[in-house]
Enzyme design. Structure first.
Site, PDB file in Angstrom:
ATOM      1  N   CYS A  54       4.278  20.579  -3.804  1.00  0.00           N
ATOM      2  CA  CYS A  54       3.901  21.413  -2.656  1.00  0.00           C
ATOM      3  C   CYS A  54       5.116  21.692  -1.781  1.00  0.00           C
ATOM      4  O   CYS A  54       5.835  20.774  -1.398  1.00  0.00           O
ATOM      5  CB  CYS A  54       2.818  20.698  -1.848  1.00  0.00           C
ATOM      6  SG  CYS A  54       2.541  21.454  -0.243  1.00  0.00           S
ATOM      7  N   CYS A  57       4.600  19.868   1.864  1.00  0.00           N
ATOM      8  CA  CYS A  57       4.498  18.418   2.052  1.00  0.00           C
ATOM      9  C   CYS A  57       5.821  17.865   2.594  1.00  0.00           C
ATOM     10  O   CYS A  57       6.904  18.389   2.293  1.00  0.00           O
ATOM     11  CB  CYS A  57       4.152  17.739   0.722  1.00  0.00           C
ATOM     12  SG  CYS A  57       2.380  17.654   0.378  1.00  0.00           S
ATOM     13  N   HIS A 117      -1.660  16.529   2.645  1.00  0.00           N
ATOM     14  CA  HIS A 117      -1.902  17.702   1.795  1.00  0.00           C
ATOM     15  C   HIS A 117      -3.390  17.967   1.568  1.00  0.00           C
ATOM     16  O   HIS A 117      -3.799  19.107   1.313  1.00  0.00           O
ATOM     17  CB  HIS A 117      -1.207  17.465   0.441  1.00  0.00           C
ATOM     18  CG  HIS A 117      -1.261  18.613  -0.500  1.00  0.00           C
ATOM     19  ND1 HIS A 117      -0.368  19.653  -0.458  1.00  0.00           N
ATOM     20  CD2 HIS A 117      -2.122  18.899  -1.523  1.00  0.00           C
ATOM     21  CE1 HIS A 117      -0.657  20.527  -1.415  1.00  0.00           C
ATOM     22  NE2 HIS A 117      -1.724  20.092  -2.071  1.00  0.00           N
ATOM     23  N   ASN A 157      -4.796  31.822   7.161  1.00  0.00           N
ATOM     24  CA  ASN A 157      -5.520  32.299   5.978  1.00  0.00           C
ATOM     25  C   ASN A 157      -5.933  31.055   5.236  1.00  0.00           C
ATOM     26  O   ASN A 157      -5.072  30.257   4.870  1.00  0.00           O
ATOM     27  CB  ASN A 157      -4.604  33.086   5.032  1.00  0.00           C
ATOM     28  CG  ASN A 157      -4.296  34.449   5.570  1.00  0.00           C
ATOM     29  OD1 ASN A 157      -5.096  35.047   6.278  1.00  0.00           O
ATOM     30  ND2 ASN A 157      -3.129  34.943   5.228  1.00  0.00           N
ATOM     31  N   SER A 165      -1.739  30.881  -0.260  1.00  0.00           N
ATOM     32  CA  SER A 165      -0.928  30.521  -1.414  1.00  0.00           C
ATOM     33  C   SER A 165      -0.887  29.018  -1.686  1.00  0.00           C
ATOM     34  O   SER A 165      -0.347  28.598  -2.699  1.00  0.00           O
ATOM     35  CB  SER A 165       0.497  31.034  -1.203  1.00  0.00           C
ATOM     36  OG  SER A 165       1.059  30.445  -0.046  1.00  0.00           O
ATOM     37  N   HIS A 168      -2.285  23.145   1.190  1.00  0.00           N
ATOM     38  CA  HIS A 168      -1.772  22.305   2.275  1.00  0.00           C
ATOM     39  C   HIS A 168      -2.144  22.959   3.620  1.00  0.00           C
ATOM     40  O   HIS A 168      -1.912  24.149   3.799  1.00  0.00           O
ATOM     41  CB  HIS A 168      -0.246  22.168   2.160  1.00  0.00           C
ATOM     42  CG  HIS A 168       0.299  21.084   3.016  1.00  0.00           C
ATOM     43  ND1 HIS A 168       0.845  19.924   2.512  1.00  0.00           N
ATOM     44  CD2 HIS A 168       0.351  20.960   4.363  1.00  0.00           C
ATOM     45  CE1 HIS A 168       1.220  19.147   3.509  1.00  0.00           C
ATOM     46  NE2 HIS A 168       0.931  19.766   4.645  1.00  0.00           N
ATOM     47  N   HIS A 170      -2.158  24.785   6.729  1.00  0.00           N
ATOM     48  CA  HIS A 170      -1.092  25.489   7.430  1.00  0.00           C
ATOM     49  C   HIS A 170      -1.563  26.843   7.937  1.00  0.00           C
ATOM     50  O   HIS A 170      -2.569  27.376   7.481  1.00  0.00           O
ATOM     51  CB  HIS A 170       0.118  25.709   6.510  1.00  0.00           C
ATOM     52  CG  HIS A 170      -0.137  26.712   5.432  1.00  0.00           C
ATOM     53  ND1 HIS A 170      -0.872  26.431   4.301  1.00  0.00           N
ATOM     54  CD2 HIS A 170       0.209  28.026   5.318  1.00  0.00           C
ATOM     55  CE1 HIS A 170      -0.944  27.502   3.532  1.00  0.00           C
ATOM     56  NE2 HIS A 170      -0.299  28.503   4.134  1.00  0.00           N
ATOM     57  N   GLN A 172       0.167  30.604  10.111  1.00  0.00           N
ATOM     58  CA  GLN A 172       1.389  31.382  10.305  1.00  0.00           C
ATOM     59  C   GLN A 172       1.436  31.956  11.708  1.00  0.00           C
ATOM     60  O   GLN A 172       0.407  32.093  12.369  1.00  0.00           O
ATOM     61  CB  GLN A 172       1.440  32.540   9.313  1.00  0.00           C
ATOM     62  CG  GLN A 172       1.440  32.115   7.851  1.00  0.00           C
ATOM     63  CD  GLN A 172       1.742  33.296   6.947  1.00  0.00           C
ATOM     64  OE1 GLN A 172       2.624  34.108   7.226  1.00  0.00           O
ATOM     65  NE2 GLN A 172       1.006  33.410   5.856  1.00  0.00           N
ATOM     66  N   HIS A 285      -6.217  36.075  19.629  1.00  0.00           N
ATOM     67  CA  HIS A 285      -5.752  37.246  20.348  1.00  0.00           C
ATOM     68  C   HIS A 285      -5.439  36.841  21.779  1.00  0.00           C
ATOM     69  O   HIS A 285      -6.343  36.664  22.596  1.00  0.00           O
ATOM     70  CB  HIS A 285      -6.791  38.368  20.302  1.00  0.00           C
ATOM     71  CG  HIS A 285      -6.737  39.150  19.024  1.00  0.00           C
ATOM     72  ND1 HIS A 285      -7.820  39.765  18.456  1.00  0.00           N
ATOM     73  CD2 HIS A 285      -5.667  39.433  18.216  1.00  0.00           C
ATOM     74  CE1 HIS A 285      -7.439  40.395  17.352  1.00  0.00           C
ATOM     75  NE2 HIS A 285      -6.147  40.196  17.178  1.00  0.00           N
ATOM     76  N   HIS A 300      -9.137  34.824  23.206  1.00  0.00           N
ATOM     77  CA  HIS A 300     -10.227  34.606  22.248  1.00  0.00           C
ATOM     78  C   HIS A 300      -9.662  34.491  20.829  1.00  0.00           C
ATOM     79  O   HIS A 300      -8.481  34.771  20.594  1.00  0.00           O
ATOM     80  CB  HIS A 300     -11.247  35.753  22.319  1.00  0.00           C
ATOM     81  CG  HIS A 300     -10.667  37.088  21.993  1.00  0.00           C
ATOM     82  ND1 HIS A 300     -10.009  37.868  22.911  1.00  0.00           N
ATOM     83  CD2 HIS A 300     -10.627  37.785  20.821  1.00  0.00           C
ATOM     84  CE1 HIS A 300      -9.604  38.983  22.334  1.00  0.00           C
ATOM     85  NE2 HIS A 300      -9.961  38.960  21.064  1.00  0.00           N
ATOM     86  N   GLU A 321     -17.532  51.363   3.146  1.00  0.00           N
ATOM     87  CA  GLU A 321     -16.839  50.574   4.178  1.00  0.00           C
ATOM     88  C   GLU A 321     -15.365  50.957   4.304  1.00  0.00           C
ATOM     89  O   GLU A 321     -14.802  50.950   5.385  1.00  0.00           O
ATOM     90  CB  GLU A 321     -16.982  49.086   3.867  1.00  0.00           C
ATOM     91  CG  GLU A 321     -18.358  48.586   4.226  1.00  0.00           C
ATOM     92  CD  GLU A 321     -19.026  47.790   3.138  1.00  0.00           C
ATOM     93  OE1 GLU A 321     -18.579  47.879   1.972  1.00  0.00           O
ATOM     94  OE2 GLU A 321     -19.983  47.085   3.442  1.00  0.00           O
ATOM     95  N   GLN A 327     -20.066  47.851   6.963  1.00  0.00           N
ATOM     96  CA  GLN A 327     -21.521  47.721   6.957  1.00  0.00           C
ATOM     97  C   GLN A 327     -21.901  46.280   6.674  1.00  0.00           C
ATOM     98  O   GLN A 327     -21.211  45.585   5.946  1.00  0.00           O
ATOM     99  CB  GLN A 327     -22.079  48.657   5.889  1.00  0.00           C
ATOM    100  CG  GLN A 327     -23.576  48.668   5.725  1.00  0.00           C
ATOM    101  CD  GLN A 327     -24.060  47.761   4.618  1.00  0.00           C
ATOM    102  OE1 GLN A 327     -23.330  47.487   3.663  1.00  0.00           O
ATOM    103  NE2 GLN A 327     -25.265  47.260   4.748  1.00  0.00           N
TER     104      GLN A 327
HETATM  105  P1  H2U Z   1       0.029  31.712   3.132  1.00  0.00           P
HETATM  106  O1  H2U Z   1      -0.427  30.594   2.276  1.00  0.00           O
HETATM  107  O2  H2U Z   1      -0.948  32.020   4.234  1.00  0.00           O
HETATM  108  O3  H2U Z   1       0.421  32.898   2.313  1.00  0.00           O
HETATM  109  O4  H2U Z   1       1.352  31.221   3.886  1.00  0.00           O
HETATM  110  C1  H2U Z   1       2.370  30.540   3.272  1.00  0.00           C
HETATM  111  C2  H2U Z   1       3.685  31.141   3.655  1.00  0.00           C
HETATM  112  O5  H2U Z   1       4.729  30.240   3.291  1.00  0.00           O
HETATM  113  C3  H2U Z   1       3.985  32.447   2.932  1.00  0.00           C
HETATM  114  O6  H2U Z   1       4.048  33.478   3.889  1.00  0.00           O
HETATM  115  C4  H2U Z   1       5.859  30.961   2.932  1.00  0.00           C
HETATM  116  C5  H2U Z   1       5.315  32.210   2.253  1.00  0.00           C
HETATM  117  O7  H2U Z   1       6.199  33.278   2.477  1.00  0.00           O
HETATM  118  N1  H2U Z   1       6.721  30.120   2.097  1.00  0.00           N
HETATM  119  C6  H2U Z   1       7.936  29.673   2.606  1.00  0.00           C
HETATM  120  O8  H2U Z   1       8.298  30.032   3.722  1.00  0.00           O
HETATM  121  N2  H2U Z   1       8.709  28.819   1.853  1.00  0.00           N
HETATM  122  C7  H2U Z   1       8.388  28.400   0.594  1.00  0.00           C
HETATM  123  O9  H2U Z   1       9.106  27.616   0.001  1.00  0.00           O
HETATM  124  C8  H2U Z   1       7.182  28.941  -0.078  1.00  0.00           C
HETATM  125  C9  H2U Z   1       6.268  29.776   0.776  1.00  0.00           C
HETATM  126 ZN    ZN Z   2       1.386  19.643   0.618  1.00  0.00          ZN
END
Ligand code: H2U
Ligand code: ZN
Length: 350
Positions: A54, A57, A117, A157, A165, A168, A170, A172, A285, A300, A321, A327
């Protein structure tokens, strides 16, 4: 036949999203239609506290070659694949009012919620989530101090279904020079209401929801979670502060604790709905961070979860939509009852 007896639980109608000025179509009679389409796989897999592969991690190497520190609570770093950069030329382009563009500077950050993780927000303690809220607050302050930055969109997300992605825990932060579309719409709507009525749109809306009670899910001293009257996604919710303030740094330490508490309680209810780690995109927001004051802005958060009927059956925003109006079938009031009836004890801890 024309009459003026619109029954919101029976007749097709449109509702206005007063925050962004867009309509949503509600078709409550459609909930019984057959389904023979795609079945999503429920998120499964082992739950390990440390994954050597990961990139979030503690102690692991990221794509940039940088090594994460042995962090204990939260960890924040600049996205190695950042969409926004500070060091670009500042310019505007307009060809015959047809080709219009503008440079956009910014910074993208990744916020690890926990070194563990295997956790998600509903499984973290309120104390640990409070540290996440503190991190969002400190980061907002640091970004607001930069002259090129005028907004910070803080979001999460969650789940592969939402394009996340990595499991773990997290989120943004995308900090930008210009206001994102949704923020611009909400700014206009809140300011117009403030000018017309002399009061805050979300303060007034919250009072009305408290009077009616039917769309409220849960609350604490600082925040209320509800299904907004204009919810688009089946189990969309809105988290509104009880006190009128506009940005993360304006929260008191008690309010930061209450925000953590309501985040845990709401996301636990979500997980308990379909006995799955509930996917969503959520985000806050807050008012613009350009140094101006925004008396009409009310802090909010929105939760936009894709699931409709089970851990595997999702709502698609396609066809009408995409081309017309979003909808929904199940009414916001019915969704609110379902979320309100759920336990705040996580199903995996039972
Ligand atoms: P998401 O899982 O919401 O996509 O966010 C993970 C972000 O982590 C993703 O925008 C970044 C990706 O660009 N990332 C890094 O900054 N470093 C890494 O080694 C892999 C992923
Ligand atoms: Zn991890």
């Amino acid at each position: 036949m024309l009459n003026n007896k619109l029954a919101l639980q029976k007749h097709s109608h449109r509702r206005l999203n007063i925050l962004n000025g867009q309509w949503v179509l509600v078709a409550p009679h459609r909930t019984q239609r057959p389904w023979q389409g795609q079945v999503e796989k429920a998120a499964t897999g082992q739950r390990i506290e440390y994954d050597p592969d990961c990139y979030l991690c503690p102690g692991n190497k990221r794509a940039s070659g940088e090594v994460n520190p042995d962090y204990q609570h939260t960890y924040i770093f600049t996205n190695d694949f950042t969409a926004l950069l500070l060091d670009i030329p500042v310019d505007k382009l307009n060809q015959n009012d047809l080709l219009i563009a503008q440079s956009e500077r910014g910074i993208c950050r990744v916020v690890c919620f926990s070194p563990n993780h295997s956790l998600t927000l509903p499984e973290m303690t309120v104390e640990a989530i409070t540290k996440v809220v503190d991190t969002w607050t400190a980061e907002t302050l640091a970004l607001a101090a930069r002259p090129e930055i005028n907004y910070a969109t803080i979001f999460e997300n969650k789940g592969a279904m939402m394009g996340c992605s990595n499991p773990h825990p997290h989120g943004q932060i995308w900090a930008s020079e210009l206001l994102p579309n949704e923020v611009e719409h909400e700014k206009v709507q809140q300011e117009q209401y403030f000018q017309k009525k002399g009061s805050c749109l979300l303060c007034d809306y919250l009072n009305l929801e408290i009077q009616q009670g039917e769309r409220i899910i849960c609350e604490n001293e600082g925040f209320i979670a509800l299904v907004p009257f204009w919810a688009t996604w089946p189990f969309e919710t809105l988290l509104v502060s009880k006190r009128h303030f506009a940005t993360f740094p304006e929260m008191t330490s008690r309010e930061r604790f209450f925000l953590a508490d309501i985040l845990k309680r709401l996301t636990t209810r979500y997980d308990n709905l379909f006995y799955t780690s509930f996917p969503y995109s959520m985000g806050f927001h807050q008012a613009p961070l350009d140094g101006e004051s925004y008396p009409a802005w009310h802090f909010h958060a929105h939760f936009y979860p894709p699931l409709l009927r089970s851990a595997t059956i999702r709502k698609f925003m396609v066809g009408f939509e995409m081309l017309g109006t979003p909808q929904r079938d199940i009414s916001p009031e019915v969704s609110a009852v379902r979320l309100r009836e759920l336990s705040e004890k996580h199903y995996l801890s039972e």
